[in-house]
Design a protein around this motif. Sequence first.
Motif, PDB file in Angstrom:
ATOM      1  N   TRP A 194      13.858 -28.636  69.351  1.00  0.00           N
ATOM      2  CA  TRP A 194      13.302 -29.561  68.370  1.00  0.00           C
ATOM      3  C   TRP A 194      14.312 -30.676  68.108  1.00  0.00           C
ATOM      4  O   TRP A 194      15.511 -30.449  68.048  1.00  0.00           O
ATOM      5  CB  TRP A 194      13.009 -28.847  67.052  1.00  0.00           C
ATOM      6  CG  TRP A 194      11.790 -27.980  67.118  1.00  0.00           C
ATOM      7  CD1 TRP A 194      11.751 -26.671  67.521  1.00  0.00           C
ATOM      8  CD2 TRP A 194      10.460 -28.340  66.804  1.00  0.00           C
ATOM      9  NE1 TRP A 194      10.469 -26.213  67.466  1.00  0.00           N
ATOM     10  CE2 TRP A 194       9.645 -27.219  67.025  1.00  0.00           C
ATOM     11  CE3 TRP A 194       9.871 -29.514  66.355  1.00  0.00           C
ATOM     12  CZ2 TRP A 194       8.274 -27.233  66.805  1.00  0.00           C
ATOM     13  CZ3 TRP A 194       8.505 -29.530  66.130  1.00  0.00           C
ATOM     14  CH2 TRP A 194       7.725 -28.402  66.363  1.00  0.00           C
ATOM     15  N   THR A 195      13.819 -31.901  67.961  1.00  0.00           N
ATOM     16  CA  THR A 195      14.674 -33.038  67.626  1.00  0.00           C
ATOM     17  C   THR A 195      13.987 -33.883  66.552  1.00  0.00           C
ATOM     18  O   THR A 195      12.790 -33.744  66.305  1.00  0.00           O
ATOM     19  CB  THR A 195      14.967 -33.937  68.855  1.00  0.00           C
ATOM     20  OG1 THR A 195      13.728 -34.417  69.393  1.00  0.00           O
ATOM     21  CG2 THR A 195      15.750 -33.185  69.924  1.00  0.00           C
ATOM     22  N   VAL A 196      14.768 -34.759  65.949  1.00  0.00           N
ATOM     23  CA  VAL A 196      14.229 -35.714  64.986  1.00  0.00           C
ATOM     24  C   VAL A 196      14.774 -37.092  65.356  1.00  0.00           C
ATOM     25  O   VAL A 196      15.963 -37.252  65.603  1.00  0.00           O
ATOM     26  CB  VAL A 196      14.562 -35.315  63.524  1.00  0.00           C
ATOM     27  CG1 VAL A 196      16.043 -35.284  63.268  1.00  0.00           C
ATOM     28  CG2 VAL A 196      13.870 -36.227  62.535  1.00  0.00           C
ATOM     29  N   ARG A 197      13.848 -38.056  65.454  1.00  0.00           N
ATOM     30  CA  ARG A 197      14.239 -39.451  65.684  1.00  0.00           C
ATOM     31  C   ARG A 197      14.304 -40.113  64.321  1.00  0.00           C
ATOM     32  O   ARG A 197      13.336 -40.084  63.553  1.00  0.00           O
ATOM     33  CB  ARG A 197      13.236 -40.175  66.574  1.00  0.00           C
ATOM     34  CG  ARG A 197      13.654 -41.627  66.862  1.00  0.00           C
ATOM     35  CD  ARG A 197      12.713 -42.293  67.844  1.00  0.00           C
ATOM     36  NE  ARG A 197      11.409 -42.513  67.270  1.00  0.00           N
ATOM     37  CZ  ARG A 197      10.965 -43.666  66.785  1.00  0.00           C
ATOM     38  NH1 ARG A 197      11.730 -44.723  66.813  1.00  0.00           N
ATOM     39  NH2 ARG A 197       9.762 -43.769  66.286  1.00  0.00           N
ATOM     40  N   VAL A 250      18.680 -39.982  67.658  1.00  0.00           N
ATOM     41  CA  VAL A 250      17.937 -38.741  67.848  1.00  0.00           C
ATOM     42  C   VAL A 250      18.927 -37.605  67.644  1.00  0.00           C
ATOM     43  O   VAL A 250      19.999 -37.589  68.257  1.00  0.00           O
ATOM     44  CB  VAL A 250      17.295 -38.667  69.253  1.00  0.00           C
ATOM     45  CG1 VAL A 250      16.616 -37.321  69.456  1.00  0.00           C
ATOM     46  CG2 VAL A 250      16.300 -39.803  69.455  1.00  0.00           C
ATOM     47  N   GLU A 287      10.711 -39.136  62.774  1.00  0.00           N
ATOM     48  CA  GLU A 287       9.689 -38.656  63.689  1.00  0.00           C
ATOM     49  C   GLU A 287      10.201 -37.321  64.245  1.00  0.00           C
ATOM     50  O   GLU A 287      11.222 -37.280  64.932  1.00  0.00           O
ATOM     51  CB  GLU A 287       9.449 -39.624  64.838  1.00  0.00           C
ATOM     52  CG  GLU A 287       8.451 -39.114  65.857  1.00  0.00           C
ATOM     53  CD  GLU A 287       8.387 -39.998  67.101  1.00  0.00           C
ATOM     54  OE1 GLU A 287       7.625 -39.623  67.999  1.00  0.00           O
ATOM     55  OE2 GLU A 287       9.089 -41.009  67.185  1.00  0.00           O
ATOM     56  N   ARG A 308      10.077 -34.290  66.728  1.00  0.00           N
ATOM     57  CA  ARG A 308       9.612 -34.102  68.107  1.00  0.00           C
ATOM     58  C   ARG A 308       9.742 -32.632  68.508  1.00  0.00           C
ATOM     59  O   ARG A 308      10.808 -32.041  68.403  1.00  0.00           O
ATOM     60  CB  ARG A 308      10.438 -34.948  69.061  1.00  0.00           C
ATOM     61  CG  ARG A 308      10.313 -36.438  68.794  1.00  0.00           C
ATOM     62  CD  ARG A 308      11.235 -37.210  69.701  1.00  0.00           C
ATOM     63  NE  ARG A 308      11.014 -38.636  69.583  1.00  0.00           N
ATOM     64  CZ  ARG A 308      11.773 -39.535  70.171  1.00  0.00           C
ATOM     65  NH1 ARG A 308      12.803 -39.171  70.910  1.00  0.00           N
ATOM     66  NH2 ARG A 308      11.520 -40.821  70.028  1.00  0.00           N
ATOM     67  N   SER A 365       9.881 -30.223  74.575  1.00  0.00           N
ATOM     68  CA  SER A 365       9.000 -30.599  75.690  1.00  0.00           C
ATOM     69  C   SER A 365       8.882 -29.418  76.639  1.00  0.00           C
ATOM     70  O   SER A 365       9.818 -28.649  76.839  1.00  0.00           O
ATOM     71  CB  SER A 365       9.547 -31.819  76.436  1.00  0.00           C
ATOM     72  OG  SER A 365      10.837 -31.539  76.930  1.00  0.00           O
TER      73      SER A 365
END
Length: 111
Positions: A21-24, A44, A104, A106, A109
Amino acid sequence: MTDDDRFENEILSMTTAPPGWTVRVQINAHKPGTSERWVEEEDVFPVVGWAIVACRYRDGCVSNKVEPVFLTSAGRLEHESLYRWQYSELEPKAGQPRITVSFEIRAPSAA
């Protein structure tokens, strides 16, 4: 209530986040009285946890929301409300831009 009081939010509970999980994060500027807007900074960061945060609003109401807890490039753990408090300037001095922060989240993936 002062503007800073809005950001006096309390973490009620926290759990770790699964990997990936990441956050922009964008720090945005807006010149008052114009349509001029720009991105001051964009990063990010990896999300390391999720926190339930008691969020305080201008009208004094408090509600709970889930926020990402992320590791900044400076090696500090931050959550969304704390980061907003540190980098926002909602009522700038004359001639200075209004600064807001957007997030945001994310999901990992699929590889």
